[in-house]
Write an enzyme that holds these catalytic residues in place. Structure first.
Site, PDB file in Angstrom:
ATOM      1  N   SER A 197     -11.646   7.953   8.718  1.00 49.85           N
ATOM      2  CA  SER A 197     -12.683   7.171   9.386  1.00 49.85           C
ATOM      3  C   SER A 197     -13.807   6.805   8.429  1.00 49.85           C
ATOM      4  O   SER A 197     -14.651   5.994   8.741  1.00 49.85           O
ATOM      5  CB  SER A 197     -13.255   7.956  10.572  1.00 49.85           C
ATOM      6  OG  SER A 197     -13.841   9.159  10.144  1.00 49.85           O
ATOM      7  N   ASN A 204      -6.138  -3.413  22.951  1.00 49.75           N
ATOM      8  CA  ASN A 204      -5.684  -2.829  24.212  1.00 49.75           C
ATOM      9  C   ASN A 204      -6.796  -1.966  24.790  1.00 49.75           C
ATOM     10  O   ASN A 204      -7.954  -2.107  24.433  1.00 49.75           O
ATOM     11  CB  ASN A 204      -4.396  -2.031  23.984  1.00 49.75           C
ATOM     12  CG  ASN A 204      -4.509  -1.063  22.804  1.00 49.75           C
ATOM     13  OD1 ASN A 204      -5.613  -0.646  22.454  1.00 49.75           O
ATOM     14  ND2 ASN A 204      -3.392  -0.717  22.205  1.00 49.75           N
ATOM     15  N   ASP A 237       0.842  -1.193   0.000  1.00 48.14           N
ATOM     16  CA  ASP A 237       0.000   0.000   0.000  1.00 48.14           C
ATOM     17  C   ASP A 237       0.882   1.250   0.000  1.00 48.14           C
ATOM     18  O   ASP A 237       1.982   1.237  -0.560  1.00 48.14           O
ATOM     19  CB  ASP A 237      -0.918  -0.030   1.236  1.00 48.14           C
ATOM     20  CG  ASP A 237      -2.256   0.645   0.980  1.00 48.14           C
ATOM     21  OD1 ASP A 237      -2.269   1.884   0.863  1.00 48.14           O
ATOM     22  OD2 ASP A 237      -3.280  -0.053   0.907  1.00 48.14           O
ATOM     23  N   VAL A 263      -8.877   1.287  18.394  1.00 46.09           N
ATOM     24  CA  VAL A 263      -9.754   0.309  17.771  1.00 46.09           C
ATOM     25  C   VAL A 263      -9.104  -1.073  17.833  1.00 46.09           C
ATOM     26  O   VAL A 263      -7.964  -1.212  18.259  1.00 46.09           O
ATOM     27  CB  VAL A 263     -10.047   0.692  16.302  1.00 46.09           C
ATOM     28  CG1 VAL A 263     -10.779   2.009  16.238  1.00 46.09           C
ATOM     29  CG2 VAL A 263      -8.757   0.754  15.497  1.00 46.09           C
ATOM     30  N   ALA A 273      -7.476  -8.261  -7.795  1.00 47.49           N
ATOM     31  CA  ALA A 273      -8.612  -9.025  -7.244  1.00 47.49           C
ATOM     32  C   ALA A 273      -9.185 -10.032  -8.232  1.00 47.49           C
ATOM     33  O   ALA A 273      -9.772 -11.031  -7.822  1.00 47.49           O
ATOM     34  CB  ALA A 273      -9.712  -8.062  -6.793  1.00 47.49           C
ATOM     35  N   HIS A 324      -3.592   5.845   3.849  1.00 41.39           N
ATOM     36  CA  HIS A 324      -4.399   4.705   3.406  1.00 41.39           C
ATOM     37  C   HIS A 324      -3.861   3.386   3.931  1.00 41.39           C
ATOM     38  O   HIS A 324      -4.620   2.541   4.414  1.00 41.39           O
ATOM     39  CB  HIS A 324      -4.465   4.679   1.882  1.00 41.39           C
ATOM     40  CG  HIS A 324      -5.401   3.644   1.342  1.00 41.39           C
ATOM     41  ND1 HIS A 324      -5.003   2.361   1.035  1.00 41.39           N
ATOM     42  CD2 HIS A 324      -6.735   3.694   1.063  1.00 41.39           C
ATOM     43  CE1 HIS A 324      -6.033   1.672   0.595  1.00 41.39           C
ATOM     44  NE2 HIS A 324      -7.098   2.456   0.591  1.00 41.39           N
ATOM     45  N   ASP A 377      -0.887   1.574  18.019  1.00 39.78           N
ATOM     46  CA  ASP A 377      -1.859   0.494  17.915  1.00 39.78           C
ATOM     47  C   ASP A 377      -1.478  -0.538  16.859  1.00 39.78           C
ATOM     48  O   ASP A 377      -2.240  -1.479  16.622  1.00 39.78           O
ATOM     49  CB  ASP A 377      -3.233   1.075  17.570  1.00 39.78           C
ATOM     50  CG  ASP A 377      -4.323   0.623  18.538  1.00 39.78           C
ATOM     51  OD1 ASP A 377      -3.978   0.097  19.609  1.00 39.78           O
ATOM     52  OD2 ASP A 377      -5.512   0.781  18.212  1.00 39.78           O
TER      53      ASP A 377
END
Length: 263
Positions: A254, A79, A35, A83, A189, A66, A44
């Site tokens: 988000s 944690n 990416d 998230v 894909a 991204h 996180d």
């Protein structure tokens, strides 16, 4: 993740949840994220390797947000803050192949080769990007690269991406169309060895209006799944977050994650 009954992931782990301590054990898996890079200092995310192929000087550090968003969905640590990812705490490899939307498609193939050379450690690869040019899409080179990874035991999970078209392309033919000798499908894909993942609207249990889809199955498919060439559908829009969207680890991302185009 806000789920009432979170299933225990059976991913090379025998002690995912310690009920006595209430602590989540990291999943013992390495995942390569092809990416825009990953935020290498994100508290996180468990980033263990970083490499850059566009030659932009970022060194795997996310240049757009991204890749960090995608990484959070995959493996954000379970944690007391932030998230939680689908496979919390997995070891993430930042394989940076796009930066600012100006990177060449050859960088993606270089990133694929890098993962192949580290297949003894990497278990899963995820590219949430697609070939943005019209035609021809580099189907043979892409499929050969994917086959190399799968043959070495790497699970290749590719986003169907978000432009509301059939992943077989306008001609409805997977791979190179024998009539005109080109491929107009959504890569990577569309290749049969890829696990293609679309976004699901949780209110309707249908593929989201913006997500790519598939009317027909591939001629051959190496992923066991019902239906056509879309192998998995997962929540990708409005899951109760504010603002609308799928919460992840990237600031300013988000909203639903747009798959990154490769020029």
């Amino acid at each position: 993740m806000g789920l009432t009954n979170f299933p225990v992931p059976h991913i090379n782990s025998t002690s995912y949840w310690n009920s006595a301590t209430g602590v989540s054990q990291p999943i013992d898996v390495d995942v390569a994220v092809i990416d825009s890079g990953i935020d290498l200092q994100h508290p996180d995310l468990n980033v263990v390797q970083a490499v850059n192929f566009p030659g932009s000087g970022w060194g795997g550090q996310d240049c757009s947000g991204h890749g960090t968003l995608v990484s959070g969905v995959i493996g954000a640590i379970n944690n007391t803050g932030g998230v939680v990812g689908v496979a919390p705490g997995v070891r993430l490899w930042a394989v940076q192949v796009v930066c600012g939307g100006a990177s060449a498609w050859r960088n993606f193939l270089s990133g694929m080769e890098y993962v192949a050379t580290n297949a003894e450690r990497i278990c899963v690869e995820n590219p949430s990007l697609y070939y943005a040019s019209a035609t021809p899409a580099p189907y043979i080179a892409t499929r050969t690269a994917v086959q190399s990874l799968v043959n070495q035991g790497v699970v290749f999970v590719a986003a169907a991406v978000n432009n509301a078209v059939d992943i077989a392309g306008p001609d409805g033919v997977f791979g190179v169309n024998p009539t005109h000798g080109i491929c107009d499908g959504i890569l990577p894909a569309a290749v049969p060895e890829a696990m293609a993942v679309s976004a699901m609207d949780v209110h309707t249990d249908q593929i989201a209006s913006f997500s790519n889809y598939s009317y027909l199955p591939r001629d051959t498919n190496f992923v066991s799944s019902p239906g056509g060439a879309i192998d998995v559908a997962a929540p990708g829009d409005d899951i109760g977050a504010s603002p609308r969207g799928l919460l992840s680890t990237a600031v300013g991302h988000s909203q639903r994650p747009p798959a990154k185009p490769v020029a």
